[in-house]
Design a protein around this motif. Structure first.
Motif, short mmCIF file in Angstrom:
data_model
loop_
_atom_site.label_atom_id
_atom_site.label_comp_id
_atom_site.label_asym_id
_atom_site.label_seq_id
_atom_site.Cartn_x
_atom_site.Cartn_y
_atom_site.Cartn_z
N LYS A 13 44.16 46.94 47.34
CA LYS A 13 42.87 46.80 46.67
C LYS A 13 42.01 48.06 46.88
CE LYS A 13 38.75 43.90 46.68
NZ LYS A 13 38.09 42.77 47.32
N GLY A 17 41.14 50.25 43.76
CA GLY A 17 39.77 49.97 43.37
C GLY A 17 39.59 48.73 42.53
N LYS A 18 40.59 47.87 42.57
CA LYS A 18 40.57 46.66 41.75
C LYS A 18 41.61 45.71 42.32
CE LYS A 18 41.14 45.34 36.91
NZ LYS A 18 41.46 45.81 35.57
N GLU A 19 41.46 44.43 42.06
CA GLU A 19 42.52 43.51 42.44
C GLU A 19 42.93 42.67 41.25
OE1 GLU A 19 41.59 40.53 45.47
OE2 GLU A 19 39.49 40.94 45.13
N ALA A 90 46.99 44.20 38.31
CA ALA A 90 45.61 44.70 38.23
C ALA A 90 45.39 45.54 36.97
CB ALA A 90 45.27 45.52 39.48
#
Length: 168
Positions: A13, A17-19, A90
């Protein structure tokens, strides 16, 4: 394996920078090549038989088998495939090149685990000797060839080609 992957999740993550969100991800760990082969046949993914594992984000799973017969390499394979699954979930529309996908997953092979704490070094101890030798001997992929390379094609060409591609 579950403890390592749970500890790796926040690092994936952080890196991306995102999940993925949504459903829990599934990762299948096979003890033998036969078990892995049977799974590939059932899933109609026999093109992945030359690899130690693979991930299919659209079907929400990753898998791998104990190709080198060591706990450490087996866990590294599964951390690698879990990274692919995380990234694919993601960023489902990503068309990033093969070197990017494999480079990110290979970075996550570099870690230490003491049974309670996971620490990433981001340098795969399995791959580092190969890339050092390739550069010493001049047997590396030229940059243009590497950047246009395809991991599956390298795997299907053989161990030498795939080892150099992944190590670089």
């Amino acid at each position: 394996l579950a403890a390592i992957l749970e500890a790796a999740y926040p690092r994936y993550k952080e890196a991306f920078g995102k999940e993925p969100g949504g459903r829990k991800m599934n990762l299948y760990a096979f003890r033998t090549f036969e078990d892995y082969r049977n799974f590939c046949i059932r899933e109609k993914t026999t093109g992945s038989l030359g690899a130690h594992g693979y991930a299919v984000a659209a079907r929400n799973y990753g898998c791998g088998y104990d190709a080198l017969k060591t706990k450490e390499s087996f866990l590294s394979t599964l951390v690698h495939e879990a990274c692919h699954l995380f990234y694919g979930r993601a960023f489902p529309a990503s068309d990033a090149p093969s070197w990017f996908h494999e480079g990110m997953a290979t970075n996550f092979e570099g870690y230490s685990w003491d049974g309670a704490k996971l620490a990433f070094t981001f340098i795969s101890k399995w791959r580092l000797p190969w890339v050092k030798q390739a550069f010493r001997s001049g047997n590396y992929l030229p940059l243009a060839e590497f950047l246009n390379g395809d991991a599956n094609a390298a795997i299907n060409k053989g161990v030498q080609d795939s080892t150099i591609f992944y190590s670089q």
